[in-house]
Design a protein around this motif. Sequence first.
Motif: not given
Length: 204
Positions: A56-66, A94-109
């Motif tokens: 979980d701490r690893f994922l936090l760091a990745i999402n913070t980079r996003t 919208f532009a960020f979510a559309r162009s970085h879909r996987n990264l954007w969704l990971a924040i909320y997943d």
Amino acid sequence: MGRRSDHTRPQIEQMLVVEGHKHMAEVGFARFSAREVAKRIGYSIGTLYNVFGSYDRFLLAINTRTFQLWTAQLRSALDVGGADRIRCLVESYFAFARSHRNLWLAIYDHHLPADLTLPEEQDRLRGELTRIVVEEVAAVLPPAAAPLVPSLARSLVATVHGHCAFDLAGAFALMGETEPVEMALARVRESLGAAARSFDGSSV
């Protein structure tokens, strides 16, 4: 085999976050593999857990980079977006979510465990994005509205997020709606207009 003596701990941490961010962008949250990330940089999964303490701490760091990437792109968009900065905020979301879909969704997943607190520095970095929105909302409302601005800004972000999530999921397309950005912008303007009128009779 891991190259345990090749890099310092901060260097390994940075390498893991950078490669993890790339991997998340490629495959998304559901298919993300910490073991694959460690393998890509030539270290073992044990090294990853030694550095971050938990998955979980690893994922936090990745999402913070996003969040950092998102903040930088929003600032750049505002720099060249013209006078209508509220429109720029909505379109950039919208532009960020559309162009970085996987990264954007990971924040909320990724759901933070109840016993895990976001590190202070990561909380500060993530908060930069909201601070930009708060500043822009404050700029279009009368000074007397200042106490209301932080709460209103968060509510507006939630409104835009909901429209964006529907857009990415294809729900708006199923409803026959073709302009989700304009819809979200209209709701934001309505809220800002109501807030402005409640203080001095103006509109946004």
